[in-house]
Design a protein around this motif. Structure first.
Motif, short mmCIF file in Angstrom:
data_model
loop_
_atom_site.label_atom_id
_atom_site.label_comp_id
_atom_site.label_asym_id
_atom_site.label_seq_id
_atom_site.Cartn_x
_atom_site.Cartn_y
_atom_site.Cartn_z
N ASP A 1 0.82 -1.10 0.06
CA ASP A 1 -0.02 0.02 0.01
C ASP A 1 1.04 1.24 0.06
OD1 ASP A 1 -2.27 1.42 -0.24
OD2 ASP A 1 -2.57 1.33 2.04
N TYR A 2 1.61 1.50 -0.81
CA TYR A 2 2.46 2.56 -1.25
C TYR A 2 3.63 2.94 -0.06
CZ TYR A 2 -0.56 3.44 -5.05
OH TYR A 2 -1.15 3.41 -6.51
N GLY A 3 4.01 1.79 0.52
CA GLY A 3 4.73 1.96 1.54
C GLY A 3 4.55 2.25 2.86
N SER A 4 3.25 2.01 3.24
CA SER A 4 2.76 2.07 4.56
C SER A 4 2.44 1.22 5.29
CB SER A 4 1.30 3.09 4.42
OG SER A 4 0.09 2.30 3.51
N VAL A 5 2.27 -0.11 4.77
CA VAL A 5 1.93 -1.49 5.37
C VAL A 5 3.05 -2.49 5.66
CG1 VAL A 5 0.43 -3.41 5.48
CG2 VAL A 5 -0.48 -1.00 4.93
N VAL A 6 3.43 -2.86 6.82
CA VAL A 6 4.52 -3.66 7.03
C VAL A 6 4.00 -4.94 7.08
CG1 VAL A 6 6.50 -4.31 8.51
CG2 VAL A 6 5.92 -2.10 8.18
N PRO A 7 4.10 -6.05 6.30
CA PRO A 7 3.47 -7.24 6.20
C PRO A 7 4.30 -8.23 7.24
CG PRO A 7 5.25 -7.35 4.52
CD PRO A 7 5.21 -5.83 5.09
N TRP A 8 3.50 -9.39 7.75
CA TRP A 8 4.11 -10.32 8.56
C TRP A 8 4.77 -11.17 7.85
CZ3 TRP A 8 3.69 -10.61 13.76
CH2 TRP A 8 4.03 -11.92 14.58
N VAL A 9 5.91 -11.44 8.18
CA VAL A 9 6.77 -12.60 7.43
C VAL A 9 7.12 -13.81 8.14
CG1 VAL A 9 8.98 -12.90 6.38
CG2 VAL A 9 8.06 -10.48 6.60
N GLY B 1 -2.96 -7.99 4.62
CA GLY B 1 -4.46 -7.89 3.78
C GLY B 1 -4.53 -8.64 2.50
N PRO B 2 -4.59 -8.20 1.41
CA PRO B 2 -4.79 -8.89 0.18
C PRO B 2 -3.72 -9.48 -0.42
CG PRO B 2 -4.97 -6.49 -0.29
CD PRO B 2 -4.84 -6.76 1.06
N ASP B 3 -2.42 -8.91 -0.10
CA ASP B 3 -1.37 -9.23 -0.63
C ASP B 3 -0.40 -10.22 0.00
OD1 ASP B 3 -1.34 -6.89 -2.65
OD2 ASP B 3 -1.19 -5.77 -0.88
N SER B 4 0.46 -11.22 -0.70
CA SER B 4 1.20 -12.02 -0.33
C SER B 4 2.29 -12.35 -1.30
CB SER B 4 0.50 -13.52 -0.29
OG SER B 4 1.23 -14.47 0.22
N VAL B 5 3.64 -12.29 -0.73
CA VAL B 5 4.70 -12.38 -1.56
C VAL B 5 5.56 -13.49 -1.04
CG1 VAL B 5 6.92 -11.37 -1.89
CG2 VAL B 5 4.67 -9.89 -2.72
N TRP B 6 6.12 -14.20 -1.93
CA TRP B 6 6.99 -15.42 -1.48
C TRP B 6 8.55 -15.06 -2.11
CZ3 TRP B 6 5.15 -20.49 0.13
CH2 TRP B 6 3.70 -20.65 0.68
N LEU B 7 9.51 -15.44 -1.29
CA LEU B 7 10.72 -15.08 -1.72
C LEU B 7 11.62 -16.46 -1.54
CD1 LEU B 7 13.18 -13.23 -2.50
CD2 LEU B 7 13.43 -13.20 0.12
N ARG B 8 12.48 -16.78 -2.63
CA ARG B 8 13.17 -17.85 -2.33
C ARG B 8 14.65 -17.57 -3.14
NH1 ARG B 8 10.56 -19.91 -7.26
NH2 ARG B 8 11.93 -20.88 -8.68
N SER B 9 15.37 -18.38 -2.79
CA SER B 9 16.64 -18.37 -3.50
C SER B 9 17.14 -19.74 -3.74
CB SER B 9 18.16 -17.78 -2.50
OG SER B 9 18.30 -18.70 -1.48
N GLU B 10 17.77 -19.81 -5.02
CA GLU B 10 18.70 -21.24 -5.44
C GLU B 10 20.05 -20.99 -5.86
OE1 GLU B 10 16.29 -22.69 -8.82
OE2 GLU B 10 14.44 -22.62 -7.87
N PRO B 11 20.84 -21.60 -5.07
CA PRO B 11 20.66 -22.65 -4.08
C PRO B 11 20.25 -21.52 -2.88
CG PRO B 11 22.91 -22.05 -4.14
CD PRO B 11 22.28 -21.52 -5.35
N GLU B 12 19.84 -22.47 -1.60
CA GLU B 12 19.48 -21.41 -0.52
C GLU B 12 20.55 -20.93 -0.03
OE1 GLU B 12 16.70 -23.06 2.73
OE2 GLU B 12 15.92 -24.60 0.99
N VAL B 13 20.64 -19.54 0.57
CA VAL B 13 21.43 -18.90 1.48
C VAL B 13 21.26 -18.38 2.52
CG1 VAL B 13 22.50 -18.13 -0.98
CG2 VAL B 13 20.88 -16.68 0.37
#
Length: 593
Positions: free
Chosen positions: A121-129, A141-153
């Motif tokens: 929301d334009y820099g205003s909402v810190v997500p739960w990680v 809220g409505p947003d979900s982001v997944w982050l992964r690395s290959e290989p894992e670091v």
């Protein structure tokens, strides 16, 4: 602090990200161009969201470039310990948007850090990680982001961010993939970052190879076309004016607008550029978007629409963002959507006329729509309007608007002459065309100075007057055209470039402050010089304009000759359309393939 020219664009034809010379993604709206951003450092600070990947302790990169004929960006740092490259891309999506960042050791051994701060929301909402199956999952809220690395670091949370640190040696690679999806839906299928890189590179090069232009400065033309393709919302064919909002037209000023929408004023020039260099499919998609967007009562025609033709683009401010280099307010939406601009009727008529003459597939009811538009203008053309530049200082009888009314009537007359089987009021439309022409020449022309003026009875000039010969209102060798070109240069030229109009008195646009030189207007000047028999001056100006692009070939809306920097939203479709059309005008007849 970054300058606008410090950024490069990556995108997937549904949204786009800006990547700085320090390796930080500072702007990204998901899932569409006009969605709320998850990275807004561009308009605030690090706590408003960004994702930086760079060698530990390093600042600005050593060099960067797009891979030839692609939108795949390589950024390299040379450090005392070695050289590392970060390759950034957004693969054309299947369902979910992905941002892929591949780190590769080039020489020696380099320690690299990734710092990810998601702020919805334009820099205003810190997500739960949380950590899940080797991913970091951020939800709000409505947003979900997944982050992964290959290989894992090695990855950990710190300061409301997600950090990773690792070492790469020559030939080693670590790939990061960031994927967005609606938080109520399951995680989408994973993409392979290296396969995505291969396919994206091949797809972009295959697309660029379709360009028929083979004249001077082909690289700049192709880069502009790739940029226009990247600014296209693939599901509908609409082309956004820019992927950003509120990048200032004056450093620290208030001329900050949201450009993540589709403007009708660009339509004819866009179609001309796409058709002339062989992109028939994209031209058809843009034409079809235009038809859907403008469908309805001609009295309700808007100057701009959303990506799918949405009409309500409510403007509001984001007070928690400090603005680019302190320029506030930061705006979302655009109140100019409610303005009356008579020129758009001419743009739509001209675009549909061009589409018909260029052999685009016929569409039912196009002629019925055109008839309704020109019939509406029979009485509406007498109204004052806000004009091409969306001034907020009150309506006037803008000369360019009246010229474009003439264009609408002229194209209707020409269509009936070329297609006598079409029905329409040939005599009535011809009378309208002649009446508008006569009035513009009487009320919009200053015989003492031998120039057309910005509006009836005004002393001010307007760079849009340079389009008079281009649209056929008067021939290029008419003394009034030549006088207008000279007058516009005398009054609006700054360091060889053109402002669009004078802001000295602030009366026209109703806004305080100044703005930079307007790049598309400077391209129009090159076109006008070429049309009026001054090809050497035209080519010199064109080369000057090419030199204003940043190191990866991108142009903003404006340029500040005093500060030597780009201004306004970035990259700007109108500027790149101007570049392509001017290249075609100057060199196309001789050297286009």
């Amino acid at each position: 602090m970054h300058r606008i020219e410090d950024y490069a664009l990556i995108g997937d034809e549904q949204t786009a990200a800006l990547v700085g010379t320090d390796g930080s993604v500072d702007w990204l709206c998901l899932p569409r161009f006009d969605s709320a951003s998850c990275f807004a450092r561009l308009l605030g600070d690090e706590d408003n969201g960004h994702w930086r990947i760079a060698p530990v302790g390093a600042d600005r990169c050593t060099r960067r470039s797009y891979r030839p004929d692609t939108l795949v960006l390589d950024t390299e740092w040379e450090t005392p310990d070695g050289t590392v490259r970060v390759t950034d891309l957004m693969p054309q999506r299947d369902r979910a948007p992905d941002l892929v960042r591949i780190v590769q050791g080039v020489r020696g051994e380099v320690t690299v850090r990734s710092t990810l701060r998601l702020r919805f929301d334009y820099g205003s909402v810190v997500p739960w990680v949380r950590a899940e199956d080797g991913h970091r999952v951020a939800v709000a809220g409505p947003d979900s982001v997944w982050l992964r690395s290959e290989p894992e670091v090695r990855t950990w949370g710190e300061g409301l961010g997600t950090l990773s640190e690792f070492t790469v040696r020559e030939g080693e690679r670590v790939a990061f993939v960031l994927t967005w999806h609606p938080s109520h839906e399951p995680r989408p299928d994973l993409v392979d970052p290296y396969s995505s890189l291969r396919h994206s590179t091949a797809d972009w090069r295959a697309w660029a190879a379709r360009c028929r232009y083979d004249g001077p400065h082909r690289d700049a033309v192709v880069r502009s076309l790739i940029t226009l393709k990247a600014l296209t919302y693939a599901p509908t064919g609409g082309i956004v004016a820019a992927p950003t909002t509120s990048l200032p037209e004056e450093p620290g000023g208030v001329r900050n607008w949201d450009y993540r929408f589709c403007w009708l004023r660009d339509s004819t020039l866009t179609l001309n550029a796409l058709l002339a260099v062989g992109y028939q499919e994209e031209a058809e998609a843009w034409r079809n978007w235009l038809l859907r967007a403008v469908a309805g009562d001609p009295a309700d025609l808007q100057i701009m629409y959303g990506l799918a033709g949405e009409r309500r683009l409510h403007e509001f401010e984001l007070p928690w963002l400090s603005g680019f280099d302190g320029a506030t307010p930061v705006r979302v939406g655009n109140a100019a959507v409610d303005q009356l601009q008579l020129d758009v009727y001419g743009e739509v008529m001209d675009s549909l006329d061009l589409a018909r003459r260029s052999g685009l597939s016929p569409k039912p009811d196009v002629w019925a729509l055109q008839k309704a538009l020109v019939d509406f203008l029979r009485t509406a053309w007498r109204q004052p309007d806000e004009g091409l530049w969306e001034v907020r200082g009150g309506r006037r009888h803008f000369v360019h608007s009246k010229v474009m009314v003439w264009v609408a009537a002229d194209r209707a007359v020409r269509t009936l002459q070329e297609h006598p089987d079409f029905d329409g009021d040939l005599d009535g439309w011809r009378a309208l065309r002649d009446e508008v022409h006569r009035e513009v020449c009487e009320r919009g022309y200053d015989p003492e100075r031998n120039t057309f003026t910005q509006s009836y009875g005004s002393r001010e000039l307007d760079a849009a007057l340079l389009l008079i010969p281009r649209v056929g209102f008067l021939p290029p060798d008419d003394p009034r055209v030549l006088g207008t070109i000279d007058a516009v240069r005398a009054e609006l030229e700054q360091d060889g470039l053109l402002r669009r109009y004078s802001t000295d008195r602030g009366a026209v646009d109703g806004l305080p402050g100044e703005e930079g030189t307007f790049l598309v207007c400077s391209f129009w000047l090159a076109d006008a010089l070429h049309m009026t028999g001054r090809p050497k001056e035209a080519r010199e100006l064109f080369e000057r304009l090419l030199g204003l692009a940043n190191d990866v070939g991108l142009l903003a809306e404006e340029y500040d000759p005093v500060g030597g920097r780009l201004l306004g939203n970035f990259p700007q479709a109108f500027s790149h359309i101007g570049l392509v059309n001017t290249a075609l005008a100057l060199f196309g007849d001789e050297e286009a393939g």
